[in-house]
Write a protein that holds these residues in place. Structure first.
Motif, PDB file in Angstrom:
ATOM      1  N   GLN A  57      34.656 -20.280  13.874  1.00 23.18           N
ATOM      2  CA  GLN A  57      34.788 -21.435  14.729  1.00 23.18           C
ATOM      3  C   GLN A  57      36.239 -21.454  15.012  1.00 23.18           C
ATOM      4  O   GLN A  57      36.747 -21.601  16.115  1.00 23.18           O
ATOM      5  CB  GLN A  57      34.272 -23.002  14.010  1.00 23.18           C
ATOM      6  N   ASP A  58      37.023 -21.497  13.923  1.00 22.83           N
ATOM      7  CA  ASP A  58      38.431 -21.581  14.060  1.00 22.83           C
ATOM      8  C   ASP A  58      38.900 -20.419  14.952  1.00 22.83           C
ATOM      9  O   ASP A  58      39.963 -20.743  15.696  1.00 22.83           O
ATOM     10  CB  ASP A  58      39.157 -21.496  12.712  1.00 22.83           C
ATOM     11  N   LEU A  59      38.309 -19.321  14.667  1.00 21.66           N
ATOM     12  CA  LEU A  59      39.053 -17.990  15.514  1.00 21.66           C
ATOM     13  C   LEU A  59      38.815 -18.172  16.865  1.00 21.66           C
ATOM     14  O   LEU A  59      39.753 -18.162  17.844  1.00 21.66           O
ATOM     15  CB  LEU A  59      38.379 -16.541  15.112  1.00 21.66           C
ATOM     16  N   ILE A  60      37.754 -18.590  17.266  1.00 18.15           N
ATOM     17  CA  ILE A  60      37.228 -18.838  18.717  1.00 18.15           C
ATOM     18  C   ILE A  60      38.000 -20.011  19.374  1.00 18.15           C
ATOM     19  O   ILE A  60      38.433 -19.817  20.529  1.00 18.15           O
ATOM     20  CB  ILE A  60      35.601 -19.236  19.028  1.00 18.15           C
ATOM     21  N   LEU A  61      38.242 -21.082  18.614  1.00 19.62           N
ATOM     22  CA  LEU A  61      39.018 -22.190  19.117  1.00 19.62           C
ATOM     23  C   LEU A  61      40.397 -21.931  19.229  1.00 19.62           C
ATOM     24  O   LEU A  61      40.989 -22.558  20.313  1.00 19.62           O
ATOM     25  CB  LEU A  61      38.992 -23.447  18.018  1.00 19.62           C
ATOM     26  N   ASN A  62      40.975 -21.229  18.361  1.00 15.95           N
ATOM     27  CA  ASN A  62      42.457 -20.583  18.500  1.00 15.95           C
ATOM     28  C   ASN A  62      42.646 -19.642  19.418  1.00 15.95           C
ATOM     29  O   ASN A  62      43.735 -19.760  19.976  1.00 15.95           O
ATOM     30  CB  ASN A  62      42.932 -20.199  17.082  1.00 15.95           C
ATOM     31  N   GLN A  63      41.850 -18.871  20.079  1.00 21.12           N
ATOM     32  CA  GLN A  63      41.948 -17.825  20.978  1.00 21.12           C
ATOM     33  C   GLN A  63      41.430 -18.072  22.062  1.00 21.12           C
ATOM     34  O   GLN A  63      41.625 -16.979  23.101  1.00 21.12           O
ATOM     35  CB  GLN A  63      41.438 -16.559  20.427  1.00 21.12           C
ATOM     36  N   SER A 125      30.323  -5.741   9.458  1.00 19.86           N
ATOM     37  CA  SER A 125      30.624  -5.556   8.061  1.00 19.86           C
ATOM     38  C   SER A 125      32.028  -5.082   7.920  1.00 19.86           C
ATOM     39  O   SER A 125      32.974  -4.595   8.723  1.00 19.86           O
ATOM     40  CB  SER A 125      29.837  -4.375   7.735  1.00 19.86           C
ATOM     41  N   PHE A 126      32.693  -5.525   6.767  1.00 16.67           N
ATOM     42  CA  PHE A 126      34.001  -5.043   6.397  1.00 16.67           C
ATOM     43  C   PHE A 126      34.045  -5.031   4.911  1.00 16.67           C
ATOM     44  O   PHE A 126      33.121  -5.649   4.059  1.00 16.67           O
ATOM     45  CB  PHE A 126      34.993  -5.888   7.150  1.00 16.67           C
ATOM     46  N   PHE A 127      35.292  -4.631   4.267  1.00 16.82           N
ATOM     47  CA  PHE A 127      35.428  -4.253   2.806  1.00 16.82           C
ATOM     48  C   PHE A 127      36.706  -4.976   2.530  1.00 16.82           C
ATOM     49  O   PHE A 127      37.722  -4.877   3.277  1.00 16.82           O
ATOM     50  CB  PHE A 127      35.080  -2.881   2.507  1.00 16.82           C
ATOM     51  N   TYR A 128      36.968  -4.948   1.350  1.00 15.70           N
ATOM     52  CA  TYR A 128      38.180  -5.208   0.503  1.00 15.70           C
ATOM     53  C   TYR A 128      38.206  -4.162  -0.659  1.00 15.70           C
ATOM     54  O   TYR A 128      37.373  -4.540  -1.802  1.00 15.70           O
ATOM     55  CB  TYR A 128      38.420  -6.684   0.259  1.00 15.70           C
ATOM     56  N   ASP A 129      39.149  -3.619  -0.943  1.00 17.69           N
ATOM     57  CA  ASP A 129      39.326  -2.670  -2.116  1.00 17.69           C
ATOM     58  C   ASP A 129      40.638  -3.267  -2.895  1.00 17.69           C
ATOM     59  O   ASP A 129      41.497  -3.774  -2.744  1.00 17.69           O
ATOM     60  CB  ASP A 129      39.881  -1.384  -1.828  1.00 17.69           C
ATOM     61  N   ARG A 150      38.823  -9.667   9.743  1.00 16.38           N
ATOM     62  CA  ARG A 150      38.470  -8.875  10.398  1.00 16.38           C
ATOM     63  C   ARG A 150      36.891  -8.817  11.048  1.00 16.38           C
ATOM     64  O   ARG A 150      36.819  -8.432  12.042  1.00 16.38           O
ATOM     65  CB  ARG A 150      38.257  -7.569   9.342  1.00 16.38           C
ATOM     66  N   ILE A 151      36.138  -9.298  10.335  1.00 20.02           N
ATOM     67  CA  ILE A 151      34.649  -9.528  10.895  1.00 20.02           C
ATOM     68  C   ILE A 151      34.532 -10.635  12.051  1.00 20.02           C
ATOM     69  O   ILE A 151      34.200 -10.292  13.058  1.00 20.02           O
ATOM     70  CB  ILE A 151      33.467  -9.874   9.849  1.00 20.02           C
ATOM     71  N   ILE A 155      33.671  -9.750  15.893  1.00 21.63           N
ATOM     72  CA  ILE A 155      32.739 -10.518  16.719  1.00 21.63           C
ATOM     73  C   ILE A 155      33.300 -11.007  17.834  1.00 21.63           C
ATOM     74  O   ILE A 155      32.522 -11.068  18.933  1.00 21.63           O
ATOM     75  CB  ILE A 155      31.984 -11.756  15.873  1.00 21.63           C
ATOM     76  N   PHE A 156      34.584 -11.718  17.830  1.00 23.51           N
ATOM     77  CA  PHE A 156      35.233 -12.040  19.087  1.00 23.51           C
ATOM     78  C   PHE A 156      35.450 -11.246  19.973  1.00 23.51           C
ATOM     79  O   PHE A 156      35.277 -11.276  21.342  1.00 23.51           O
ATOM     80  CB  PHE A 156      36.430 -12.527  18.642  1.00 23.51           C
ATOM     81  N   ASN A 157      35.532  -9.924  19.533  1.00 21.74           N
ATOM     82  CA  ASN A 157      35.985  -8.714  20.367  1.00 21.74           C
ATOM     83  C   ASN A 157      34.778  -8.108  21.119  1.00 21.74           C
ATOM     84  O   ASN A 157      34.578  -8.215  22.477  1.00 21.74           O
ATOM     85  CB  ASN A 157      36.526  -7.677  19.761  1.00 21.74           C
TER      86      ASN A 157
END
Length: 163
Positions: A57-63, A125-129, A150-151, A155-157
Motif C-alpha cells: 500500500q505504501d509503495l503505491i501511495l508514494n509512487q 519472490s526474493f531473498f536475503y543472505d 524488492r517484491i 509488483i509495482f513494475n
C-alpha cells in the motif's frame, strides 16, 4: 499573427505529450485497493502478513497519485504469502553452512477493472543472505525490509510501470 501561431504550436505540442510520470505510470485508474495478504506459508512468521500488505500500500501511495480505497477500486491487489523459508547457501571446508538464505514468495492476483486484459496471477519472490553464524532474529527486520522492497517494486513494475 505570429504570436497566435507560436501559441497554437505550443498548445498542440503540450497536448500531444500527455501526462508524464517519473515512475512510468500510465493508467486511467483513479483508485486502488490492497486486500489483506494472508500468510499461508508452511512457516508462519507473526505479523508478516500485515507488514507486507502495508508495504505494498505504501509503495503505491508514494509512487502514484492513486487513491487508496477499501472497496470498488479500479485496481485490486490480492493474494497470499506462500513461502517463508531459510536454507543453507554455501558450505565451509568443514561442511557447515557459511551463509543462510531467507526466501519469501508472494502469490499476487491483480485485477484492473477498467482494463481486464491486464489482469494476472503471478508469484513474486526474493531473498536475503546472511552469515550462518548469525541468528535470523538479529537480521529479521532488515531482511524483511529488503525483501519487501524488492517484491513490492516488482509488483509495482508489473502492474503500473510502463517502461
Amino acid at each position: 499573427m505570429k504570436k497566435f501561431f507560436v501559441l497554437f504550436i505550443a498548445i498542440i505540442s503540450i497536448q500531444g505529450c500527455g501526462p508524464y510520470s517519473f515512475t512510468g505510470v500510465n493508467t486511467t485508474a483513479e483508485s486502488f485497493q490492497v486486500n489483506f495478504f494472508r500468510n499461508e506459508a508452511p512457516i508462519i512468521e507473526p505479523g508478516l502478513d500485515y507488514d507486507f500488505t502495508n508495504a505494498l500500500q505504501d509503495l503505491i501511495l508514494n509512487q502514484t497519485n492513486l487513491q487508496l480505497v477499501n472497496r470498488n477500486a479500479d485496481l485490486i491487489y490480492e493474494g497470499e504469502i506462500v513461502e517463508y523459508r531459510v536454507s543453507p547457501m554455501s558450505a565451509t571446508a568443514d561442511q557447515t553452512a557459511a551463509q543462510n538464505r531467507l526466501t519469501i514468495s508472494v502469490n499476487v492476483r491483480f485485477y484492473d477493472t477498467k482494463n481486464p486484459e491486464e489482469d494476472f496471477e503471478r508469484r513474486f519472490s526474493f531473498f536475503y543472505d546472511y552469515p550462518a553464524a548469525t541468528q535470523l532474529i538479529t537480521v529479521k527486520q532488515a531482511a524483511h525490509d529488503e525483501i519487501f522492497e524488492r517484491i513490492t517494486q516488482d509488483i509495482f513494475n508489473e502492474t503500473l510501470a510502463n517502461w
